[in-house]
Design an enzyme around this catalytic site. Structure first.
Site, mmCIF file in Angstrom:
data_model
loop_
_atom_site.group_PDB
_atom_site.id
_atom_site.type_symbol
_atom_site.label_atom_id
_atom_site.label_comp_id
_atom_site.label_asym_id
_atom_site.label_seq_id
_atom_site.Cartn_x
_atom_site.Cartn_y
_atom_site.Cartn_z
ATOM 1 N N GLY A 213 -1.160 51.759 9.955
ATOM 2 C CA GLY A 213 -2.468 51.252 9.628
ATOM 3 C C GLY A 213 -2.840 51.642 8.245
ATOM 4 O O GLY A 213 -3.979 52.004 8.069
ATOM 5 N N ASP B 237 -7.108 48.452 14.386
ATOM 6 C CA ASP B 237 -6.523 49.273 13.343
ATOM 7 C C ASP B 237 -7.921 49.953 12.613
ATOM 8 O O ASP B 237 -8.032 51.273 12.611
ATOM 9 C CB ASP B 237 -5.979 48.587 12.325
ATOM 10 C CG ASP B 237 -4.442 48.377 12.548
ATOM 11 O OD1 ASP B 237 -4.158 48.418 13.681
ATOM 12 O OD2 ASP B 237 -3.556 48.276 11.600
HETATM 13 O O1 PMV Z 1 1.349 46.440 12.448
HETATM 14 P P1 PMV Z 1 0.010 46.956 12.680
HETATM 15 O O2 PMV Z 1 -0.194 48.462 13.172
HETATM 16 O O3 PMV Z 1 -1.043 46.574 11.982
HETATM 17 O O4 PMV Z 1 -0.225 46.338 14.283
HETATM 18 C C1 PMV Z 1 -0.616 45.164 14.420
HETATM 19 C C2 PMV Z 1 -0.915 45.020 15.967
HETATM 20 C C3 PMV Z 1 -1.076 43.708 16.475
HETATM 21 O O5 PMV Z 1 -1.514 43.682 17.809
HETATM 22 C C4 PMV Z 1 0.119 43.120 16.515
HETATM 23 C C5 PMV Z 1 -2.046 42.718 15.514
HETATM 24 C C6 PMV Z 1 -3.554 43.135 15.951
HETATM 25 O O6 PMV Z 1 -4.270 42.711 15.024
HETATM 26 O O7 PMV Z 1 -3.982 43.922 16.754
#
Ligand code: PMV
Length: 314
Positions: free
Chosen positions: A103, A148
């Site tokens: 994040g 996030d």
């Molecule tokens: O890579 P990160 O922590 O930004 O995770 C993305 C999480 C997803 O579910 C793959 C995308 C989202 O927007 O929720």
């Protein structure tokens, strides 16, 4: 002068399916932080952005239209009804590795929004910070679920469904998590975009996987909030979630290797966390086993290992 920080985050359950409307669970990680510091500059000076970790040093007026740092500054100024930027220098630093599912983007934006509000003697509620940061998440990710910005702005465990107000989660028993970094950068929008193309070709198959993930997330919520089934049940659900992430095609040999190493060292469960193809994996461990799991991850090639505790909350 004003100064603000923001924690990193990990997704415990439900990544990817959350983009398609299923729930997910995420927690903040205080061991890594983004920091934004604003110093007043002489009157008439331009607003300057300095981010050594990103090799950036420029004036707001020179920023490209899609520059994420300039965008969050401008979005915040607009929201606060500030027509012109103040004469100030914004220093940004972060210990959150970039592009590894912790994040970093949302945390940097959150620290900036908080520092800007403070500098202008304004106070913003977490929901306001979260929606400002979401605007920039769209630049980084394309179709972000919003998880996030939510977990980072609220700084507490969340049960999240896209487009719905945040639901805070109680944590009955503390959770010790060991986070292992493959060292591989995989941009979230690339992994999410690739999965979207496969979903478009075979929607029923992928919707089926997302439904199964949703069931696991809801079981995990009960297990975390009520604690009746014990930590083993949460670990088992992490393993089941990982199997589905493999079916979704977002794991990788490096992630699989670290997950395997953590389980062999006694973790109760392990899975990738975030977008996948690289980035971080997480393992749940009894506190007395966490050191052995961390060592096993390092031996298996993790470039960085963080142990964090999700505190008990009521
Ligand atoms: O890579 P990160 O922590 O930004 O995770 C993305 C999480 C997803 O579910 C793959 C995308 C989202 O927007 O929720």
């Amino acid at each position: 002068m004003s100064e603000a920080t923001s924690p990193g985050k990990i997704i415990l359950f439900g990544e990817h399916a959350v983009v398609y409307g299923r729930p997910a669970i995420a927690v903040p990680v205080a061991e890594v932080q983004a920091r934004a510091v604003l110093h007043p500059a002489g009157s008439g000076a331009d607003f300057r952005i300095i981010a050594p970790d990103l090799s950036q040093d420029y004036e707001l007026t020179e920023a490209k239209p899609d520059d994420p740092l300039a965008t969050i500054v401008q979005t915040t100024l607009q929201y606060l009804g500030q027509p012109a930027p103040p004469a100030a220098t914004l220093h940004i630093s972060s210990t959150i590795p970039l592009g590894r599912g912790l994040g970093s983007g949302a945390a940097i934006s959150t620290a900036i929004v908080r520092a800007m509000a403070q500098f202008l003697y304004r106070s913003l509620a977490p929901a306001e910070v979260s929606s400002l940061v979401y605007e920039v998440e769209k630049l980084y990710h394309g179709t972000p679920s919003g998880i996030d910005n939510t977990v980072v702005a609220f700084e507490q465990p969340v049960y999240f469904v896209k487009g719905r107000p945040i639901q805070r989660m109680r944590v009955k028993h503390p959770l010790t998590l060991v986070i292992g970094d493959t060292g591989i950068v995989a941009p979230t929008h690339t992994v999410v975009g690739d999965l979207r193309r496969r979903w478009q070709v075979e929607p029923e198959r992928y919707e089926g996987y997302f439904d199964e993930v949703g069931v696991i997330v809801n079981q995990a919520r009960v297990a975390i909030e009520e604690g009746r089934l014990g930590l083993m049940a949460i670990g088992e659900l992490m393993n089941e979630n990982q199997e589905l992430l493999e079916s979704l095609g977002v794991s990788s040999p490096e992630l699989d290797g670290l997950i395997q190493a953590a389980r062999q060292a006694g973790a109760l469960g392990a899975k990738l966390s975030g977008a996948g193809w690289g980035g971080n994996m997480i393992a749940l461990a009894e506190p007395q086993v966490a050191v052995a799991v961390a060592q096993a991850l390092t031996q298996a090639g993790a470039v960085k290992v963080i142990t964090t505790e999700v505190a008990r909350s009521t």
